[in-house]
Write a protein that holds these residues in place. Sequence first.
Motif, PDB file in Angstrom:
ATOM      1  N   GLN A 118       0.843  -1.185   0.000  1.00 34.08           N
ATOM      2  CA  GLN A 118       0.000   0.000   0.000  1.00 34.08           C
ATOM      3  C   GLN A 118       0.887   1.246   0.000  1.00 34.08           C
ATOM      4  N   ALA A 119       0.353   2.338  -0.505  1.00 29.32           N
ATOM      5  CA  ALA A 119       1.148   3.567  -0.563  1.00 29.32           C
ATOM      6  C   ALA A 119       1.669   3.955   0.813  1.00 29.32           C
ATOM      7  N   HIS A 120       0.852   3.776   1.850  1.00 31.86           N
ATOM      8  CA  HIS A 120       1.294   4.185   3.183  1.00 31.86           C
ATOM      9  C   HIS A 120       2.398   3.292   3.741  1.00 31.86           C
ATOM     10  N   ASP A 121       2.689   2.167   3.053  1.00 32.49           N
ATOM     11  CA  ASP A 121       3.779   1.286   3.480  1.00 32.49           C
ATOM     12  C   ASP A 121       5.130   1.712   2.915  1.00 32.49           C
ATOM     13  N   ILE A 122       5.132   2.566   1.906  1.00 32.40           N
ATOM     14  CA  ILE A 122       6.383   2.910   1.227  1.00 32.40           C
ATOM     15  C   ILE A 122       7.425   3.500   2.176  1.00 32.40           C
ATOM     16  N   PRO A 123       7.059   4.393   3.109  1.00 33.69           N
ATOM     17  CA  PRO A 123       8.091   4.917   4.015  1.00 33.69           C
ATOM     18  C   PRO A 123       8.800   3.845   4.828  1.00 33.69           C
ATOM     19  N   SER A 124       8.145   2.730   5.076  1.00 35.31           N
ATOM     20  CA  SER A 124       8.790   1.656   5.838  1.00 35.31           C
ATOM     21  C   SER A 124       9.690   0.800   4.962  1.00 35.31           C
ATOM     22  N   VAL A 125       9.574   0.963   3.643  1.00 31.79           N
ATOM     23  CA  VAL A 125      10.367   0.155   2.712  1.00 31.79           C
ATOM     24  C   VAL A 125      11.715   0.794   2.427  1.00 31.79           C
ATOM     25  N   ILE A 126      11.741   2.108   2.253  1.00 29.32           N
ATOM     26  CA  ILE A 126      13.002   2.742   1.857  1.00 29.32           C
ATOM     27  C   ILE A 126      13.587   3.575   2.994  1.00 29.32           C
ATOM     28  N   SER A 127      14.863   3.338   3.241  1.00 30.33           N
ATOM     29  CA  SER A 127      15.646   4.137   4.174  1.00 30.33           C
ATOM     30  C   SER A 127      16.449   5.146   3.368  1.00 30.33           C
ATOM     31  N   PRO A 128      17.028   6.157   4.012  1.00 27.14           N
ATOM     32  CA  PRO A 128      17.861   7.109   3.268  1.00 27.14           C
ATOM     33  C   PRO A 128      18.943   6.390   2.462  1.00 27.14           C
ATOM     34  N   GLY A 129      19.069   6.778   1.200  1.00 26.11           N
ATOM     35  CA  GLY A 129      20.041   6.149   0.314  1.00 26.11           C
ATOM     36  C   GLY A 129      19.494   4.973  -0.459  1.00 26.11           C
ATOM     37  N   GLN A 130      18.282   4.541  -0.124  1.00 27.93           N
ATOM     38  CA  GLN A 130      17.640   3.463  -0.858  1.00 27.93           C
ATOM     39  C   GLN A 130      16.612   4.047  -1.826  1.00 27.93           C
ATOM     40  N   PHE A 131      16.108   3.182  -2.715  1.00 30.11           N
ATOM     41  CA  PHE A 131      15.159   3.627  -3.728  1.00 30.11           C
ATOM     42  C   PHE A 131      14.011   2.635  -3.835  1.00 30.11           C
ATOM     43  N   PHE A 132      12.917   3.128  -4.389  1.00 30.58           N
ATOM     44  CA  PHE A 132      11.806   2.241  -4.726  1.00 30.58           C
ATOM     45  C   PHE A 132      11.322   2.612  -6.120  1.00 30.58           C
ATOM     46  N   ILE A 133      11.411   1.662  -7.041  1.00 34.64           N
ATOM     47  CA  ILE A 133      10.880   1.849  -8.393  1.00 34.64           C
ATOM     48  C   ILE A 133       9.423   1.419  -8.341  1.00 34.64           C
ATOM     49  N   ALA A 134       8.524   2.380  -8.457  1.00 37.47           N
ATOM     50  CA  ALA A 134       7.102   2.144  -8.196  1.00 37.47           C
ATOM     51  C   ALA A 134       6.288   2.122  -9.479  1.00 37.47           C
ATOM     52  N   LYS A 150      -4.616   1.852 -12.300  1.00 39.30           N
ATOM     53  CA  LYS A 150      -3.336   1.981 -11.615  1.00 39.30           C
ATOM     54  C   LYS A 150      -2.267   1.193 -12.371  1.00 39.30           C
ATOM     55  N   GLY A 151      -1.027   1.689 -12.320  1.00 42.12           N
ATOM     56  CA  GLY A 151       0.080   0.977 -12.952  1.00 42.12           C
ATOM     57  C   GLY A 151       0.255   1.329 -14.415  1.00 42.12           C
ATOM     58  N   GLY A 152       1.298   0.742 -15.024  1.00 42.73           N
ATOM     59  CA  GLY A 152       1.582   0.960 -16.432  1.00 42.73           C
ATOM     60  C   GLY A 152       2.783   1.842 -16.700  1.00 42.73           C
ATOM     61  N   HIS A 153       3.356   2.405 -15.644  1.00 42.10           N
ATOM     62  CA  HIS A 153       4.497   3.314 -15.781  1.00 42.10           C
ATOM     63  C   HIS A 153       5.329   3.186 -14.513  1.00 42.10           C
ATOM     64  N   LEU A 154       6.620   3.518 -14.598  1.00 42.71           N
ATOM     65  CA  LEU A 154       7.501   3.412 -13.441  1.00 42.71           C
ATOM     66  C   LEU A 154       8.111   4.763 -13.098  1.00 42.71           C
ATOM     67  N   VAL A 155       8.107   5.079 -11.812  1.00 47.71           N
ATOM     68  CA  VAL A 155       8.790   6.271 -11.312  1.00 47.71           C
ATOM     69  C   VAL A 155       9.791   5.840 -10.249  1.00 47.71           C
ATOM     70  N   LEU A 156      10.782   6.692 -10.016  1.00 48.00           N
ATOM     71  CA  LEU A 156      11.817   6.392  -9.031  1.00 48.00           C
ATOM     72  C   LEU A 156      11.549   7.182  -7.757  1.00 48.00           C
ATOM     73  N   VAL A 157      11.089   6.481  -6.720  1.00 44.14           N
ATOM     74  CA  VAL A 157      10.880   7.119  -5.420  1.00 44.14           C
ATOM     75  C   VAL A 157      12.236   7.235  -4.739  1.00 44.14           C
TER      76      VAL A 157
END
Length: 200
Positions: A118-134, A150-157
């Motif tokens: 879920q979107a609200h889980d993303i902060p628990s996935v990435i620490s400083p210096g890490q990335f999430f390709i969403a 939803k979906g069909g494209h990728l952004v770099l969090v």
Amino acid sequence: MINAVPYYSQWESRQRVIDFISNTQSALDDPLWAGSGAACVEDYATWARHICGMACLKMLLACRTGRVHPTFQLLELAKQYGAYVLEGDDIKGMIYAAATEMLKHEFGVESQVVTDLQAHDIPSVISPGQFFIASVHPTIRWPDREPPKKGGHLVLVTAATADRVMFHNSSGDTPASQENVVMGLRDFGRYFAGRGIWVR
């Protein structure tokens, strides 16, 4: 939120993206196409709409290593790993599992496929210096519009707090929708498909 991650569009002329996505100009007319590393402008025009994932990898690798890999150099590697599959005129990809193998074996970067997030889980996935390709819908470039799905494209969090994310969008059509975009998690969730790649 502070971010020093380099930005790259999936088209070489980032200021012309609005014309490319609206089909008022063809990628065949991109004067900077050769910088992509494509063998010819026809290849560039064929693939440019499909390489949001490669743009994400280009950005995170530039941040991690200080080296800027031409987008089509990454694309050729990705094809070898099976991250893109051609089925007639259809291009399938980026295939996440294959991309993680490429990151590990070619660049020594550890990553893993994440689903059912879920979107609200993303902060628990990435620490400083890490990335999430969403995986998000491409209309995320227009946050005042409701996406058809939803979906069909990728952004770099590139960063996240308890209530916001910051990301680079390789198909943003204005500077504000391209680089260091800050969006509340509730709004991000309207576009987010619940899957992506966590880059450790």
